[in-house]
Scaffold this motif. Structure first.
Motif, PDB file in Angstrom:
ATOM      1  N   ARG B  88      33.916  39.812  -9.352  1.00  0.00           N
ATOM      2  CA  ARG B  88      33.851  39.264  -7.999  1.00  0.00           C
ATOM      3  C   ARG B  88      33.151  37.890  -8.016  1.00  0.00           C
ATOM      4  N   GLU B  89      32.158  37.795  -8.881  1.00  0.00           N
ATOM      5  CA  GLU B  89      31.373  36.551  -8.971  1.00  0.00           C
ATOM      6  C   GLU B  89      32.239  35.296  -9.086  1.00  0.00           C
ATOM      7  N   TRP B  90      33.259  35.374  -9.904  1.00  0.00           N
ATOM      8  CA  TRP B  90      34.087  34.168 -10.098  1.00  0.00           C
ATOM      9  C   TRP B  90      35.491  34.295  -9.514  1.00  0.00           C
ATOM     10  N   LEU B  91      35.885  35.491  -9.136  1.00  0.00           N
ATOM     11  CA  LEU B  91      37.229  35.656  -8.555  1.00  0.00           C
ATOM     12  C   LEU B  91      37.211  35.521  -7.033  1.00  0.00           C
ATOM     13  N   ALA B  92      36.063  35.778  -6.426  1.00  0.00           N
ATOM     14  CA  ALA B  92      35.960  35.764  -4.959  1.00  0.00           C
ATOM     15  C   ALA B  92      36.531  34.468  -4.384  1.00  0.00           C
ATOM     16  N   GLY B  93      37.320  34.622  -3.327  1.00  0.00           N
ATOM     17  CA  GLY B  93      37.871  33.448  -2.658  1.00  0.00           C
ATOM     18  C   GLY B  93      39.285  33.105  -3.115  1.00  0.00           C
ATOM     19  N   LYS B  94      39.667  33.565  -4.325  1.00  0.00           N
ATOM     20  CA  LYS B  94      41.044  33.336  -4.770  1.00  0.00           C
ATOM     21  C   LYS B  94      41.975  34.224  -3.947  1.00  0.00           C
ATOM     22  N   GLU B  95      43.274  33.960  -4.045  1.00  0.00           N
ATOM     23  CA  GLU B  95      44.251  34.759  -3.294  1.00  0.00           C
ATOM     24  C   GLU B  95      44.975  35.723  -4.227  1.00  0.00           C
ATOM     25  N   LEU B  96      45.337  36.881  -3.684  1.00  0.00           N
ATOM     26  CA  LEU B  96      46.112  37.858  -4.447  1.00  0.00           C
ATOM     27  C   LEU B  96      47.405  38.162  -3.688  1.00  0.00           C
ATOM     28  N   GLY B  97      48.517  37.957  -4.373  1.00  0.00           N
ATOM     29  CA  GLY B  97      49.820  38.267  -3.769  1.00  0.00           C
ATOM     30  C   GLY B  97      50.580  39.252  -4.637  1.00  0.00           C
ATOM     31  N   LEU B  98      51.512  39.971  -4.031  1.00  0.00           N
ATOM     32  CA  LEU B  98      52.327  40.942  -4.771  1.00  0.00           C
ATOM     33  C   LEU B  98      53.795  40.653  -4.520  1.00  0.00           C
ATOM     34  N   VAL B  99      54.576  40.546  -5.594  1.00  0.00           N
ATOM     35  CA  VAL B  99      56.027  40.425  -5.465  1.00  0.00           C
ATOM     36  C   VAL B  99      56.616  41.699  -6.066  1.00  0.00           C
ATOM     37  N   LEU B 133      37.014  42.751  -5.024  1.00  0.00           N
ATOM     38  CA  LEU B 133      36.768  41.475  -5.711  1.00  0.00           C
ATOM     39  C   LEU B 133      36.696  40.296  -4.738  1.00  0.00           C
ATOM     40  N   GLN B 134      36.748  40.606  -3.443  1.00  0.00           N
ATOM     41  CA  GLN B 134      36.728  39.568  -2.402  1.00  0.00           C
ATOM     42  C   GLN B 134      37.832  38.531  -2.586  1.00  0.00           C
ATOM     43  N   LEU B 135      39.005  39.040  -2.955  1.00  0.00           N
ATOM     44  CA  LEU B 135      40.188  38.193  -3.015  1.00  0.00           C
ATOM     45  C   LEU B 135      40.849  38.229  -1.637  1.00  0.00           C
ATOM     46  N   LYS B 136      41.498  37.153  -1.273  1.00  0.00           N
ATOM     47  CA  LYS B 136      42.238  37.152  -0.002  1.00  0.00           C
ATOM     48  C   LYS B 136      43.622  37.730  -0.290  1.00  0.00           C
ATOM     49  N   LEU B 137      43.911  38.874   0.300  1.00  0.00           N
ATOM     50  CA  LEU B 137      45.188  39.541   0.032  1.00  0.00           C
ATOM     51  C   LEU B 137      46.294  38.955   0.907  1.00  0.00           C
ATOM     52  N   LEU B 138      47.374  38.501   0.276  1.00  0.00           N
ATOM     53  CA  LEU B 138      48.528  38.005   1.022  1.00  0.00           C
ATOM     54  C   LEU B 138      49.433  39.195   1.370  1.00  0.00           C
ATOM     55  N   PRO B 139      50.204  39.105   2.446  1.00  0.00           N
ATOM     56  CA  PRO B 139      51.192  40.162   2.703  1.00  0.00           C
ATOM     57  C   PRO B 139      52.125  40.238   1.488  1.00  0.00           C
ATOM     58  N   PHE B 140      52.485  41.449   1.070  1.00  0.00           N
ATOM     59  CA  PHE B 140      53.343  41.539  -0.114  1.00  0.00           C
ATOM     60  C   PHE B 140      54.733  40.972   0.174  1.00  0.00           C
ATOM     61  N   PHE B 141      55.403  40.557  -0.882  1.00  0.00           N
ATOM     62  CA  PHE B 141      56.752  39.993  -0.799  1.00  0.00           C
ATOM     63  C   PHE B 141      57.687  40.960  -1.501  1.00  0.00           C
TER      64      PHE B 141
END
Lengths: 230, 230
Positions: B88-99, B133-141
């Motif tokens: 989380r320390e270094w991943l936080a703030g990144k975005e996570l998307g699923l295709v 991990l405090q990633l910003k989750l995108l709506p899945f595609f």
């Protein structure tokens, strides 16, 4: 009923939880402990064996810890290699159960909790698998924070775990009670008559008397209801 | 923004869907195609490389087909090996998307449908990962039944896929439009001025005029609202 416990834990031999559960199974007669391993899964002959083995069991249990909120890769690999979408033909009607060990309390698996998603949602792929293969899905059995359990709590866990594997689900109070008396008797028999203490004998007797009393009360209640309906 | 597409497909080279998506990415400048393989994951050095690589990207996409209603074992293995709960320390703030590519229409993923569980529920472990991990989750595609798509439908898919990877999410109509004009211009430039037909030039001009018109209308509307509030 015959039950197979398919254990998916990458280091099953060094897992305290899994070893405790394995130990518990030694007193279960109709339950097979079947740990998966990467080495096993690399062997082409394994797939055929695994499929053949499943035929002999009426209750299939997947037992695993959650890694990243999902079953370990090992179980996914097994599913991909061993099961086929056409397996409904011979799997339909069998039961599917899940024994899931968690490092955190159940209360974090809800909206606003630190996981934020319910365990039912996280395990929903197994619900879809059961639906697809026409397996009867049992309510999952969770083991939370095994390492913090006291000796007494571990004994309670052991009983509930064995009942989950051995009893018709959902089990009635009477079925659990009957299971208990049988187990206790068997234990006393194995100890040998000379070693059984008087309090132990008295306990079994008391337990059984209570069970009979309960059955009588239930019958009486049923009769009263019947009379009311007349 | 830089995007990495982590592709988890055990036979990615022979998957028509995955090869189509790979082809699509050739025109995307800031997107990296990163297919996983079992061979790659066996190498101890890989883990360090994978972790280092993630640092360079602000949007992480997991791209996979559903096997038994879940991501393939390959992705689970990658998660177990590469990610750590302290990341989380270094991943936080990144975005996570699923295709996610599906062999069946989206309509089966609902109560009463042949799967009986929604895609959101099946993919909920990724929601829990993002939360942890405090990633910003995108709506899945989702990509449904790729093989039944017509050539025109495939072109539409290609556009939506690239926009999912390249644009801020959720993308506004204006952002999508701007993306389109840029792409079109670039395409025409690459073709060389001599080869560009008059209709093509006219189309870009028309597109841009419409975009300007729309922007003017919006501004006018905003002004009217402001006046109303006075």
């Amino acid at each position: 009923m015959k039950t197979i416990v398919i254990v998916a834990h990458p280091t099953v031999n060094s897992s305290g939880t899994q070893q405790f559960l394995k130990e518990a199974l030694q007193s279960a007669q109709e339950v097979k402990w079947h740990p998966l391993s990467w080495a096993l899964m690399q062997d082409a002959g394994t797939i055929v064996q695994e499929r053949r083995m499943l035929h002999s069991y009426t209750r299939i249990i997947f037992q695993f810890p959650l890694y990243w909120h999902q079953a370990p890769a090992l179980l996914h690999f097994w599913l991909e290699k061993v099961l086929q979408t056409t397996d409904r033909e011979w799997l339909a009607g069998k039961e599917l159960g899940l024994v899931v060990s968690l490092g955190r309390p159940l209360s974090v698996y809800r909206q606003g909790g630190s996981v934020g998603v319910s365990l039912s949602e996280l395990l929903s792929p197994f619900s879809a698998i059961a639906h697809q293969l026409q397996l009867k899905l049992l309510p999952f059995f969770e083991i939370t924070q095994f390492y913090y359990l006291s000796a007494v709590q571990k004994q309670c866990l052991l009983i509930k775990y064995l009942q989950y594997l051995e009893l018709e689900q959902p089990a009635t109070f009477a079925q659990k009670e009957e299971w208990f008396v049988k187990r206790f008797r068997k234990m006393l028999q194995e100890q040998g008559d000379t070693e059984v203490t008087l309090p132990q004998k008295e306990l079994v007797k008391l337990f059984q008397e209570r069970a009979e009393e309960l059955a009588e009360l239930k019958a009486e209640l049923a009769l009263m209801k019947e009379e009311d309906e007349d």
